[in-house]
Motif scaffolding. Structure first.
Motif, PDB file in Angstrom:
ATOM      1  N   ALA A 166       0.835  -1.212   0.000  1.00  0.00           N
ATOM      2  CA  ALA A 166       0.000   0.000   0.000  1.00  0.00           C
ATOM      3  C   ALA A 166       0.861   1.250   0.000  1.00  0.00           C
ATOM      4  N   VAL A 167       1.901   1.269   0.839  1.00  0.00           N
ATOM      5  CA  VAL A 167       2.793   2.438   0.908  1.00  0.00           C
ATOM      6  C   VAL A 167       3.512   2.627  -0.417  1.00  0.00           C
ATOM      7  N   SER A 168       3.952   1.521  -1.028  1.00  0.00           N
ATOM      8  CA  SER A 168       4.679   1.625  -2.297  1.00  0.00           C
ATOM      9  C   SER A 168       3.797   2.184  -3.409  1.00  0.00           C
ATOM     10  N   MET A 169       2.474   1.925  -3.292  1.00  0.00           N
ATOM     11  CA  MET A 169       1.540   2.401  -4.320  1.00  0.00           C
ATOM     12  C   MET A 169       1.141   3.855  -4.082  1.00  0.00           C
ATOM     13  N   ASN A 170       0.845   4.201  -2.800  1.00  0.00           N
ATOM     14  CA  ASN A 170       0.422   5.582  -2.509  1.00  0.00           C
ATOM     15  C   ASN A 170       0.570   5.828  -1.012  1.00  0.00           C
ATOM     16  N   ALA A 171       1.700   6.381  -0.626  1.00  0.00           N
ATOM     17  CA  ALA A 171       2.000   6.595   0.791  1.00  0.00           C
ATOM     18  C   ALA A 171       1.014   7.564   1.436  1.00  0.00           C
ATOM     19  N   LYS A 172       0.580   8.543   0.684  1.00  0.00           N
ATOM     20  CA  LYS A 172      -0.340   9.548   1.233  1.00  0.00           C
ATOM     21  C   LYS A 172      -1.681   8.928   1.601  1.00  0.00           C
ATOM     22  N   LEU A 173      -2.180   8.074   0.726  1.00  0.00           N
ATOM     23  CA  LEU A 173      -3.480   7.446   0.973  1.00  0.00           C
ATOM     24  C   LEU A 173      -3.409   6.448   2.137  1.00  0.00           C
ATOM     25  N   GLY A 276      -9.210   8.250  -2.615  1.00  0.00           N
ATOM     26  CA  GLY A 276      -8.648   7.641  -3.826  1.00  0.00           C
ATOM     27  C   GLY A 276      -9.426   8.032  -5.064  1.00  0.00           C
ATOM     28  N   GLY A 277     -10.754   8.153  -4.918  1.00  0.00           N
ATOM     29  CA  GLY A 277     -11.572   8.583  -6.053  1.00  0.00           C
ATOM     30  C   GLY A 277     -11.197   9.969  -6.515  1.00  0.00           C
ATOM     31  N   ASN A 278     -10.947  10.863  -5.560  1.00  0.00           N
ATOM     32  CA  ASN A 278     -10.504  12.223  -5.918  1.00  0.00           C
ATOM     33  C   ASN A 278      -9.166  12.174  -6.648  1.00  0.00           C
ATOM     34  N   MET A 279      -8.251  11.303  -6.163  1.00  0.00           N
ATOM     35  CA  MET A 279      -6.955  11.160  -6.844  1.00  0.00           C
ATOM     36  C   MET A 279      -7.141  10.615  -8.252  1.00  0.00           C
ATOM     37  N   LEU A 280      -8.132   9.700  -8.391  1.00  0.00           N
ATOM     38  CA  LEU A 280      -8.409   9.117  -9.705  1.00  0.00           C
ATOM     39  C   LEU A 280      -8.913  10.192 -10.664  1.00  0.00           C
ATOM     40  N   VAL A 281      -9.774  11.054 -10.163  1.00  0.00           N
ATOM     41  CA  VAL A 281     -10.315  12.150 -10.978  1.00  0.00           C
ATOM     42  C   VAL A 281      -9.201  13.111 -11.383  1.00  0.00           C
ATOM     43  N   ASN A 282      -8.274  13.334 -10.447  1.00  0.00           N
ATOM     44  CA  ASN A 282      -7.165  14.261 -10.706  1.00  0.00           C
ATOM     45  C   ASN A 282      -6.004  13.592 -11.429  1.00  0.00           C
ATOM     46  N   GLY A 288      -6.462   0.734 -11.616  1.00  0.00           N
ATOM     47  CA  GLY A 288      -5.890  -0.529 -11.129  1.00  0.00           C
ATOM     48  C   GLY A 288      -5.260  -0.374  -9.766  1.00  0.00           C
ATOM     49  N   ASP A 289      -4.518   0.736  -9.582  1.00  0.00           N
ATOM     50  CA  ASP A 289      -3.875   0.964  -8.285  1.00  0.00           C
ATOM     51  C   ASP A 289      -4.909   1.164  -7.178  1.00  0.00           C
ATOM     52  N   LEU A 290      -5.994   1.903  -7.490  1.00  0.00           N
ATOM     53  CA  LEU A 290      -7.032   2.122  -6.492  1.00  0.00           C
ATOM     54  C   LEU A 290      -7.713   0.800  -6.121  1.00  0.00           C
ATOM     55  N   THR A 291      -7.987  -0.018  -7.155  1.00  0.00           N
ATOM     56  CA  THR A 291      -8.602  -1.324  -6.894  1.00  0.00           C
ATOM     57  C   THR A 291      -7.698  -2.173  -6.002  1.00  0.00           C
ATOM     58  N   ALA A 292      -6.395  -2.218  -6.340  1.00  0.00           N
ATOM     59  CA  ALA A 292      -5.444  -2.996  -5.544  1.00  0.00           C
ATOM     60  C   ALA A 292      -5.303  -2.409  -4.142  1.00  0.00           C
ATOM     61  N   PHE A 293      -5.290  -1.071  -4.074  1.00  0.00           N
ATOM     62  CA  PHE A 293      -5.118  -0.418  -2.771  1.00  0.00           C
ATOM     63  C   PHE A 293      -6.267  -0.764  -1.831  1.00  0.00           C
ATOM     64  N   VAL A 294      -7.497  -0.726  -2.369  1.00  0.00           N
ATOM     65  CA  VAL A 294      -8.659  -1.090  -1.544  1.00  0.00           C
ATOM     66  C   VAL A 294      -8.506  -2.528  -1.034  1.00  0.00           C
ATOM     67  N   THR A 295      -8.045  -3.422  -1.923  1.00  0.00           N
ATOM     68  CA  THR A 295      -7.841  -4.821  -1.518  1.00  0.00           C
ATOM     69  C   THR A 295      -6.788  -4.923  -0.425  1.00  0.00           C
ATOM     70  N   TYR A 296      -5.701  -4.151  -0.566  1.00  0.00           N
ATOM     71  CA  TYR A 296      -4.648  -4.201   0.459  1.00  0.00           C
ATOM     72  C   TYR A 296      -5.144  -3.655   1.804  1.00  0.00           C
ATOM     73  N   VAL A 297      -5.949  -2.610   1.748  1.00  0.00           N
ATOM     74  CA  VAL A 297      -6.521  -2.070   2.991  1.00  0.00           C
ATOM     75  C   VAL A 297      -7.388  -3.126   3.666  1.00  0.00           C
ATOM     76  N   THR A 298      -8.189  -3.806   2.837  1.00  0.00           N
ATOM     77  CA  THR A 298      -9.030  -4.874   3.380  1.00  0.00           C
ATOM     78  C   THR A 298      -8.179  -5.979   3.993  1.00  0.00           C
ATOM     79  N   GLN A 299      -7.084  -6.336   3.315  1.00  0.00           N
ATOM     80  CA  GLN A 299      -6.178  -7.364   3.836  1.00  0.00           C
ATOM     81  C   GLN A 299      -5.561  -6.930   5.164  1.00  0.00           C
ATOM     82  N   ILE A 300      -5.149  -5.684   5.222  1.00  0.00           N
ATOM     83  CA  ILE A 300      -4.513  -5.177   6.443  1.00  0.00           C
ATOM     84  C   ILE A 300      -5.494  -5.255   7.614  1.00  0.00           C
TER      85      ILE A 300
END
Length: 598
Positions: A166-173, A276-282, A288-300
């Motif tokens: 998750a950090v490697s994909m988007n540390a801010k999120l 993440g949706g706002n980042m996607l819009v911007n 793909g990263d948002l989809t994976a990030f949500v999965t990683y958050v769920t895993q965590i």
């Protein structure tokens, strides 16, 4: 951990292989979302190939297009899924093997410990409690170990792997987790601190329920004889209700974990989707990263939930482990620990018994003594009767001979040596006891009699049974000595049970044999035949006969009269009838006074 490691060591490979297999599953769990993001971003062409990692560019070049690339990633995902399945199955298999073997060895040690207990140790733990500790408490530890081996690397592995990805994909999120994780940890800490003592209380209530059930079923005949079924049902209802309330209190705390954690997980997921949706819009984050990030958050968060469940299981296992440790740590007050090698070889040779100023209390802080300063000597080979009113200490006195209890003061000697200078095995091998409460075990009559001598021939078994006046009724059964007895011998009469117990003791051929009111359920004619047989079968043994009926001991070489733990008279029947008031009172209460005087 030192205590439990002895049960882990023999199965250490299982304890290592189980978690290692789960690591394979964890690696797959961490890789799968990334594979999916590659398919979405690069396979579907929604992200600039120029920004792709070199490995993706190489794969696209090798497979020659996006469609073959998607197929290749899917094949990789299938292979990963198969490896995950093998890892999960392997982890579950080795975890189960480790947990079951751990529990089996622990249960064995517990049972061996209980077998070493003296009567005083057994008195400290009621039977229902010991049964619960050997079964339910060990099962709780087994379940926890099984869960621990499956989760100890999987949950932290998913947590660490998920955070790294998750950090490697988007540390801010990832900062959205900075709020949810502390909330989860605080919730878990509070719930477990409240739940632990409640689980301990619940195990105590299981003890009470087991004791109630055991007592009621064991004494079913008495319950029915006194028409007390309704009372027993009410007693069970009370014990069951206590367990229900204790269980509700314990589990009631734990049920908050799942909804609270689900709420926090959902709240975190919504936060991730919002930001993440706002980042996607911007265009600062890909689909793909948002989809994976949500999965990683769920895993965590799921890994945190699994860790939480481990702590919940641990709190219950700790309560059970503490109760098991109490049995294992119980100091056994009667052991062979202090005897020398020379004393350990000593055996009972003649059967002479002597009590020197012996006193005994069941409750060591009580003033009253059950046995009070008793001194007497019993010559080898003699027949000695012991009589006295109920509660005079007869059974307690003979219990000191085979060290079922130890005297508080004074000495008990056999053949001139203190009973504490014999090994328990040799001492008890030399002393046969037919208890006041006759006990038979489930199995054939022959199996029960072989408790006296497992190597006895069939001829010896029948000879002992004949001396005990048991052979006749046994042979009247269709299966003879192969007749199956129910638990406790409930399918034979009280008199038959007593005669089988006597035959069992005779097979042992001990130098000292004790009959604790063991012919009370047989008629006087049969009792007379048994006594006659003793004169030949046990002619070289010292015979102690505790009796309520004077007719059972009237021919004894010596009669000991007990009253309130003290010896008030020793002599033959004729001597005691002349000069002992207690003996006279018992005698005249049992016989027609005029006939006795004649």
């Amino acid at each position: 951990m030192k205590r439990w490691f002895k049960y882990i060591k023999p199965y250490l490979p299982y304890f290592i292989l189980g978690p290692l297999c789960m690591i394979v599953e964890v690696i797959g769990e961490v890789l799968m979302p990334r594979f999916l993001s590659y398919i979405i971003d690069y396979g579907a062409g929604q992200k600039d190939i120029a920004e792709a990692p070199e490995i993706i560019k190489w794969l696209l070049d090798v497979f020659g297009g996006q469609s073959p690339f998607i197929i290749a990633i899917m094949v990789g995902m299938i292979i990963t899924a198969v490896l995950m399945m093998l890892g999960g199955v392997g982890g579950a298999y080795f975890g189960a093997k480790a947990a079951v073997n751990f529990a089996a060895d622990l249960r064995e040690d517990l049972f061996r410990q209980v077998q070493k207990f003296s009567f005083a140790n057994i008195d400290k733990f009621n039977t229902g409690s010991l049964v619960t500790r050997l079964t339910n408490d060990v099962t709780q530890m087994m379940n926890f170990i099984n869960m621990l081996l499956r989760m100890c690397l999987r949950s932290p592995g998913m947590l660490i792997g998920g955070v790294i990805m998750a950090v490697s994909m988007n540390a801010k999120l990832t900062l959205t987790l900075a709020v949810s994780i502390p909330l989860l940890l605080i919730t878990v800490a509070v719930i477990i601190s409240v739940g632990f003592p409640r689980f301990a209380k619940m195990q105590e209530k299981i003890d009470g329920l087991n004791s109630t059930v055991q007592e009621s079923i064991t004494n079913a005949r008495v319950v029915k004889s006194f028409v007390r079924e309704d009372f027993e049902v009410e007693k069970f209802h009370a014990a069951n209700k206590n367990l229900k309330m204790a269980g509700r209190a314990a589990i009631g705390v734990m049920i908050f974990i799942s909804p609270i954690m689900t709420f926090i997980m959902n709240a975190t997921t919504i936060s991730v989707l919002w930001f993440g949706g706002n980042m996607l819009v911007n265009s600062t984050m890909s689909t793909g990263d948002l989809t994976a990030f949500v999965t990683y958050v769920t895993q965590i968060l799921s890994s945190l939930m699994m860790i939480t469940m481990m702590f919940v299981g641990m709190s219950r296992a700790l309560a059970s482990g503490k109760r098991i440790a109490e049995v294992l740590d119980e100091k056994i007050d009667i052991t062979d620990a202090n005897i020398s090698e020379e004393d350990a070889q000593r055996t009972v040779q003649r059967g002479e018994i002597e009590f020197k100023n012996v006193s005994f209390r069941y409750y060591k802080n009580s003033e009253g003594k059950v046995i009070d300063d008793v001194s007497l000597k019993i010559e080898a080979g003699k027949t000695v009767g012991i009589i006295g009113s109920t509660g005079s200490g007869k059974t307690t006195l003979i219990s000191l001979i085979s060290r079922l209890y130890d005297a508080d003061e004074g000495e008990v000697l056999i053949d001139g040596a203190n009973v504490k200078d014999y090994s328990l095995y040799n001492l008890r091998e030399g002393v046969g006891v037919v208890l006041q409460k006759n006990v038979l075990f489930s199995g054939s009559i022959e199996d029960n009699l072989r408790w006296g001598n497992e190597n006895a021939s069939m001829e010896e078994i029948r000879t002992a049974a004949e001396s005990a006046q048991a052979d006749g009724f046994v042979m009247a059964f269709a299966d003879g000595y192969d007749t199956e007895l129910e638990q406790g011998g409930t399918n034979v009469s009280g008199g038959q049970k007593q005669r089988l117990c006597i035959a069992r003791a005779l097979l042992k051929k001990p130098k000292i044999i004790i009959f604790d009111d063991s012919t009370s359920a047989v008629d006087t004619a049969t009792e007379a035949k048994i006594r006659t047989a003793f004169r030949t079968t046990l002619k070289d043994s010292t015979k102690l006969i505790i009796a309520q009926r004077i007719s059972s001991i009237i021919d004894a070489d010596q009669i000991i009269v007990l009253d309130e733990g003290k010896v008030t008279g020793i002599g033959t029947h004729d001597e005691l009838i002349e000069n002992n008031a207690e003996y006279q009172e018992i005698y005249y209460s049992q016989m027609d006074k005029k006939e006795a005087m004649a």
